[in-house]
Design a protein around this motif. Structure first.
Motif, PDB file in Angstrom:
ATOM      1  N   LEU A  84       0.782  -1.158  -0.170  1.00 29.46           N
ATOM      2  CA  LEU A  84      -0.035   0.136  -0.055  1.00 29.46           C
ATOM      3  C   LEU A  84       0.738   1.155   0.093  1.00 29.46           C
ATOM      4  O   LEU A  84       0.634   2.460  -0.503  1.00 29.46           O
ATOM      5  N   ALA A  85       1.946   1.159   0.374  1.00 26.68           N
ATOM      6  CA  ALA A  85       2.713   2.472   0.701  1.00 26.68           C
ATOM      7  C   ALA A  85       3.426   2.922  -0.529  1.00 26.68           C
ATOM      8  O   ALA A  85       3.248   2.102  -1.655  1.00 26.68           O
ATOM      9  N   ALA A  86       3.817   4.143  -0.632  1.00 27.80           N
ATOM     10  CA  ALA A  86       4.101   4.757  -1.718  1.00 27.80           C
ATOM     11  C   ALA A  86       5.479   4.621  -2.636  1.00 27.80           C
ATOM     12  O   ALA A  86       5.802   4.722  -3.690  1.00 27.80           O
ATOM     13  N   GLY A  87       6.292   3.587  -1.535  1.00 29.81           N
ATOM     14  CA  GLY A  87       7.449   3.067  -2.130  1.00 29.81           C
ATOM     15  C   GLY A  87       8.517   4.441  -2.204  1.00 29.81           C
ATOM     16  O   GLY A  87       9.318   4.376  -3.093  1.00 29.81           O
ATOM     17  N   LEU A  88       8.591   5.187  -1.326  1.00 26.11           N
ATOM     18  CA  LEU A  88       9.295   6.560  -1.334  1.00 26.11           C
ATOM     19  C   LEU A  88      10.540   5.984  -1.553  1.00 26.11           C
ATOM     20  O   LEU A  88      11.611   6.871  -1.861  1.00 26.11           O
ATOM     21  N   LEU A  89      11.178   5.017  -0.991  1.00 27.82           N
ATOM     22  CA  LEU A  89      12.650   4.574  -0.778  1.00 27.82           C
ATOM     23  C   LEU A  89      13.161   3.365  -1.683  1.00 27.82           C
ATOM     24  O   LEU A  89      14.151   2.665  -1.232  1.00 27.82           O
ATOM     25  N   ARG A  90      12.038   3.313  -2.452  1.00 24.60           N
ATOM     26  CA  ARG A  90      12.352   1.869  -3.455  1.00 24.60           C
ATOM     27  C   ARG A  90      13.723   1.894  -4.019  1.00 24.60           C
ATOM     28  O   ARG A  90      14.091   2.978  -4.534  1.00 24.60           O
ATOM     29  N   GLY A  91      14.462   0.845  -3.917  1.00 27.25           N
ATOM     30  CA  GLY A  91      15.989   0.775  -4.524  1.00 27.25           C
ATOM     31  C   GLY A  91      16.901   1.343  -3.754  1.00 27.25           C
ATOM     32  O   GLY A  91      17.967   1.170  -3.985  1.00 27.25           O
ATOM     33  N   LYS A  92      16.552   1.895  -2.360  1.00 26.43           N
ATOM     34  CA  LYS A  92      17.646   2.606  -1.806  1.00 26.43           C
ATOM     35  C   LYS A  92      18.106   1.536  -0.619  1.00 26.43           C
ATOM     36  O   LYS A  92      17.195   0.620  -0.086  1.00 26.43           O
ATOM     37  N   ARG A  93      19.348   1.476  -0.185  1.00 23.55           N
ATOM     38  CA  ARG A  93      19.789   0.669   0.930  1.00 23.55           C
ATOM     39  C   ARG A  93      19.940   1.762   1.946  1.00 23.55           C
ATOM     40  O   ARG A  93      20.624   2.802   1.807  1.00 23.55           O
ATOM     41  N   VAL A  94      19.398   1.457   3.171  1.00 19.49           N
ATOM     42  CA  VAL A  94      19.263   2.102   4.276  1.00 19.49           C
ATOM     43  C   VAL A  94      19.828   1.502   5.472  1.00 19.49           C
ATOM     44  O   VAL A  94      19.532   0.351   5.579  1.00 19.49           O
ATOM     45  N   LEU A  95      20.484   2.341   6.207  1.00 21.42           N
ATOM     46  CA  LEU A  95      21.137   1.823   7.577  1.00 21.42           C
ATOM     47  C   LEU A  95      20.736   2.549   8.753  1.00 21.42           C
ATOM     48  O   LEU A  95      21.029   3.778   8.639  1.00 21.42           O
ATOM     49  N   VAL A  96      20.139   1.941   9.655  1.00 17.23           N
ATOM     50  CA  VAL A  96      19.699   2.572  10.833  1.00 17.23           C
ATOM     51  C   VAL A  96      20.398   2.087  12.075  1.00 17.23           C
ATOM     52  O   VAL A  96      20.553   0.715  12.213  1.00 17.23           O
ATOM     53  N   THR A  97      20.758   2.999  13.059  1.00 13.07           N
ATOM     54  CA  THR A  97      21.124   2.338  14.283  1.00 13.07           C
ATOM     55  C   THR A  97      20.394   2.805  15.485  1.00 13.07           C
ATOM     56  O   THR A  97      19.644   3.629  15.282  1.00 13.07           O
ATOM     57  N   ALA A  98      20.046   1.759  16.218  1.00 13.91           N
ATOM     58  CA  ALA A  98      18.879   1.829  17.143  1.00 13.91           C
ATOM     59  C   ALA A  98      19.741   1.318  18.482  1.00 13.91           C
ATOM     60  O   ALA A  98      20.448   0.515  18.870  1.00 13.91           O
ATOM     61  N   GLY A  99      18.892   1.644  19.678  1.00 16.53           N
ATOM     62  CA  GLY A  99      19.194   1.379  20.921  1.00 16.53           C
ATOM     63  C   GLY A  99      20.597   1.874  21.751  1.00 16.53           C
ATOM     64  O   GLY A  99      21.096   2.638  20.955  1.00 16.53           O
TER      65      GLY A  99
END
Ligand code: PMT
Length: 402
Positions: free
Chosen positions: A181-196
């Protein structure tokens, strides 16, 4: 409530053993605020009663083109049009083959032919059937046509075989619907998130840590994946389950986080550092538990500086979009503005952690976005999920402007 709230899901249930698990899927979709309309193949009705789906969904269940059980005029067209998202779970080799070949010979295959909604297909069957080259070819045909195919889990199947073919857990299926359903705003992108938070060992049982739960970073990772990105989450959080569709790399200390991030930096498009990294660690880690000796002075803990991971990434930045956080208890904007320049960031999320309903270990947050070449944007009081949505929207804008 997320993206499924107020949406209509048409759920096709075909005749696999996993059909009973779709009952849980109905409940989970409803919990997200979606309306669910079930179509069962004739084979599926031999495994699970349509009445159960009717009771759980609160809507008529369609099982044939020629029945009068629905309240829809020209039922297959009405259901095809009603769907905001169409799911088939479980999808048997038979229904997959029919859709891939354009066959419309029953209620489910006919309705799916008539829909323009995004379609999620969740195959579930015996491993040999799943690995059959014809089934694999049909699945590839569907992928090429834009259908969202969810990879089955591997494990012990009802037939006793061990291998791929199990219907994934409900949260994975719900996530697939959200992603479709989502718009696919970051389709094709590699994302790295840090947490905690990171934990810096003092001895085998003690550490220096902080109150970060990981909730903010996990919400960002979930939203980035929902928007089509390939997401890696480098996490020091201990209590949170892995988000669906996200690769999770578990770390303990700041130096482990630094190594995990460095190994992926070159191939990453967007880094979002929501983690609370310890600035200092004990100079030495005792090999054995430090004992409390009678009449002895309290020991002094000698600290040394940890690497500033984000600063290091800013120095090595080439094509990456770099987003940092700043947890501040005073002079929020002034302190945050210094960090965006010093750490060479594209965006900074200034986090007011002085309020009890914001920052560490809360479900809500109070943040202001800072950019290099735009005015700060103060967000209203929001849930962390909503903050994550806004962060990903802003990051997608930055990526588009590149
Ligand atoms: O996990 P939750 O309970 O949901 O809480 C969320 C949060 C409050 C931890 C999060 O919203 C947040 O504010 N994270 C940043 C916390 C922090 O360490 O802020 P800082 O101002 O000390 O660091 C600034 C930036 O540099 C951060 O992006 C941090 O990840 C990074 N940093 C800091 C120190 C260090 N040695 N290396 C770093 O990379």
């Amino acid at each position: 409530m997320g993206i499924l709230a107020g949406k209509q899901v048409v759920l096709g249930v075909s005749g696999g053993i996993a059909a009973y698990k779709s009952l849980l899927l109905v409940r989970a979709l409803e919990k997200e605020g979606a309306g669910v309309h079930v179509i069962m193949t004739e084979h599926a009705t031999n495994l699970v009663s349509p009445r159960l789906f009717r009771e759980l969904s609160g809507n008529p269940v369609s099982t044939t083109m020629w029945g009068d059980v629905t309240n829809h005029h020209v039922a297959h067209i009405a259901l095809a049009t009603l769907a905001d998202v169409f799911m088939i779970a479980p999808a048997t080799a038979n229904i997959i083959g029919k859709i891939a070949s354009g066959i419309a010979d029953d209620m489910l295959s006919t309705t799916i032919t008539a829909t323009t909604a995004p379609v999620v297909i969740a195959p579930a069957m015996n491993t040999n059937m799943f690995c059959n080259p014809v089934v694999q070819r049909n699945l590839q045909t569907l992928r090429d046509l834009g259908y969202h195919v969810v990879a089955p889990d591997a494990g012990e199947l009802a037939c006793g075989t061990v291998g791929a073919g199990r219907l994934p857990d409900t949260d994975v299926l719900v996530f697939a619907a959200e992603q479709a359903l989502a718009a696919g705003l970051l389709r094709g992108k590699r994302v790295l998130v840090t947490a905690g938070g990171t934990r810096e060992a003092i001895d085998p049982v003690r550490y220096i840590g902080n109150r970060s739960s990981g909730k903010m970073g996990y919400a960002i990772a979930r939203e980035a994946a929902r928007q089509g990105a390939q997401v890696t989450l480098v996490s020091g959080a201990e209590a949170l389950p892995d988000p669906a569709g996200v690769e999770v790399v578990r770390i303990t200390s700041a130096r482990e986080m630094e190594a995990a991030v460095a190994a992926r930096y070159e191939t990453t498009d967007i880094v979002i550092k929501a983690a609370a990294v310890a600035d200092y660690r004990p100079a030495e880690v005792a090999a054995q538990k430090i004992k409390k000796e009678a009449n002895e002075e309290a020991p002094t803990l000698q600290l040394v500086k940890n690497p500033d991971i984000l600063y290091g990434l800013g120095q090595k930045k080439t094509h990456q979009i770099l987003v940092g956080f700043a947890a501040e208890t005073e002079n929020l904007l002034e302190n945050a503005a210094k960090k965006i320049a010093k750490k060479n960031l594209d965006m900074l999320v200034a986090n007011n952690v002085a309020e009890p309903d914001a920052g560490f270990n809360t479900d809500t947050n109070r943040v202001t976005f800072l950019f290099r070449n735009a005015e700060p944007e103060e967000l209203p009081f929001l849930s962390k999920d909503e903050v994550a949505e806004r962060i990903i929207r802003s990051v997608a804008e930055l990526a588009k402007a590149r």
